[in-house]
Design a protein around this motif. Structure first.
Motif, PDB file in Angstrom:
ATOM      1  N   PRO A 130       4.485 -24.569  -7.162  1.00 58.91           N
ATOM      2  CA  PRO A 130       3.249 -24.264  -6.604  1.00 58.91           C
ATOM      3  C   PRO A 130       2.972 -22.804  -5.718  1.00 58.91           C
ATOM      4  N   ARG A 131       4.378 -21.984  -5.647  1.00 59.41           N
ATOM      5  CA  ARG A 131       4.388 -20.753  -5.169  1.00 59.41           C
ATOM      6  C   ARG A 131       4.112 -19.819  -6.462  1.00 59.41           C
ATOM      7  N   THR A 134       0.437 -19.835 -11.092  1.00 60.07           N
ATOM      8  CA  THR A 134      -0.769 -20.697 -11.452  1.00 60.07           C
ATOM      9  C   THR A 134      -1.399 -21.131  -9.801  1.00 60.07           C
ATOM     10  N   ALA A 135      -0.813 -20.595  -8.766  1.00 64.38           N
ATOM     11  CA  ALA A 135      -1.412 -21.081  -7.587  1.00 64.38           C
ATOM     12  C   ALA A 135      -2.734 -20.549  -7.343  1.00 64.38           C
ATOM     13  N   GLY A 136      -3.092 -19.220  -7.662  1.00 61.91           N
ATOM     14  CA  GLY A 136      -4.352 -18.573  -7.614  1.00 61.91           C
ATOM     15  C   GLY A 136      -5.501 -19.294  -8.358  1.00 61.91           C
ATOM     16  N   GLY A 137      -5.179 -20.017  -9.314  1.00 60.29           N
ATOM     17  CA  GLY A 137      -6.277 -20.813 -10.093  1.00 60.29           C
ATOM     18  C   GLY A 137      -6.673 -19.963 -11.303  1.00 60.29           C
ATOM     19  N   TYR A 250       3.075 -16.234  -4.784  1.00 63.28           N
ATOM     20  CA  TYR A 250       2.086 -16.800  -3.916  1.00 63.28           C
ATOM     21  C   TYR A 250       3.008 -17.743  -3.141  1.00 63.28           C
ATOM     22  N   GLY A 253       0.845 -20.031  -0.390  1.00 63.75           N
ATOM     23  CA  GLY A 253      -0.748 -20.407  -0.739  1.00 63.75           C
ATOM     24  C   GLY A 253      -1.420 -19.879  -1.770  1.00 63.75           C
ATOM     25  N   LYS A 254      -2.792 -19.549  -1.521  1.00 65.93           N
ATOM     26  CA  LYS A 254      -3.760 -19.298  -2.657  1.00 65.93           C
ATOM     27  C   LYS A 254      -3.724 -17.781  -2.632  1.00 65.93           C
ATOM     28  N   VAL A 255      -3.335 -16.943  -1.695  1.00 64.73           N
ATOM     29  CA  VAL A 255      -3.480 -15.424  -1.727  1.00 64.73           C
ATOM     30  C   VAL A 255      -2.265 -14.760  -2.017  1.00 64.73           C
ATOM     31  N   ARG A 256      -2.231 -14.019  -3.180  1.00 69.89           N
ATOM     32  CA  ARG A 256      -1.282 -13.445  -3.934  1.00 69.89           C
ATOM     33  C   ARG A 256      -0.378 -12.590  -2.792  1.00 69.89           C
TER      34      ARG A 256
END
Length: 278
Positions: A130-131, A134-137, A250, A253-256
């Motif tokens: 999850p890090r 693929t974390a940013g979608g 990541y 979370g969602k911000v690289r």
């Protein structure tokens, strides 16, 4: 440029459960120079061993000694550019709106003691984390088999074959990405790099994420400030420049997590030779 790291990967014997420790560097492709095409061959001679159930009391599993010897890690300075490819991952396909990128994992046949399925598991665990990327979608990443359509291949290569596939300044030390080839130098996978300040497992995760990051379109970055984590696109194999080791694009979370665009003029250590575990 390239990739590096310290330690060694061990296959388990039949009397032990498999103990696996789980990334970086890169090279720029040469203008217009064709690379020798890898030759894919049959199954790996190495493989993990499993406990065998015997006729003891219900619920008891005995570990039966095997006649298959444990293969120590070894590799020549330059292999034959022939490969064994891992099977596709068995987990169900992950849904999402990101671009699907399919990849293979291949290990050069001259590398002993690092079974291809173990390497594939390590690579896939890193890319599915999850890090990870693929974390940013924006992307979905899925490992496929030898006969499936693919967008890139992750190679674990000997130092000399690294130079053949990368088609950059030949150094035998770093890893690279060249077109659809994500090339991990086995010398870095086994030994890491001096002064990294984190485990070999962390360095291997960095290797994978750094070179796959190039395939996804990211260039090199620099340390954003002393004491901060190094961006995964920093050439951590060659130096941290005041940052601390970090394997993830990541990490929170969602911000690289990123740094200033650019690279350092670091010296590349001397090329690696053959290796045999003692």
């Amino acid at each position: 440029m390239s990739t590096k790291v310290t330690d060694r990967w061990r296959s388990a014997s039949a009397t032990l459960l498999l103990a696996v420790a789980l990334l970086t560097g890169c090279g720029l492709p040469a203008d217009g120079r064709p690379a020798n095409e890898p030759v894919f061959a049959g199954p790996s001679p190495d493989g993990p061993l499993a406990p065998v159930a015997t006729g003891g009391p219900t619920g008891v599993v005995d570990v039966v000694p095997s006649s298959v010897p444990v293969v120590p890690i070894s590799y020549p300075a330059s292999g034959g550019n022939r490969w064994v490819t891992a099977s596709a991952e068995s987990a169900p396909a992950r849904n999402g709106r990101g671009t699907l990128m399919r990849y293979r994992v291949a290990v050069e046949r001259d590398i002993r003691g690092l079974p291809v399925e173990d390497i594939a598991t390590a690579v896939t665990d890193t890319l599915n984390d999850p890090r990870g990327w693929t974390a940013g979608g924006a992307w979905r990443l899925r490992r496929v088999g030898a006969d499936d359509p693919t967008d890139f291949t992750v190679y674990l290569a000997t130092p000399g074959t690294r130079d053949t596939l990368c088609q950059d300044q030949p150094d035998g030390y770093t890893s690279c990405r060249n077109g659809g080839r994500v090339v991990l130098n086995v010398a870095r996978w086994v030994k890491g790099v001096p002064g990294y300040g984190a485990s070999l497992a962390t360095y291997r995760e960095y290797m994978v994420n750094h070179e796959v990051g190039h395939k996804l379109g990211f260039g090199h970055e620099r340390c954003p400030g002393r004491g901060r984590g190094a961006p995964v696109m920093q050439q951590q194999t060659l130096g941290l420049h005041g940052c601390t080791a970090n394997a993830w694009p990541y990490p929170q979370g969602k911000v690289r997590y990123s740094g200033p665009v650019g690279a350092y003029d670091d010296r590349i250590p001397r090329r690696e030779g053959a290796y045999s575990a003692h």
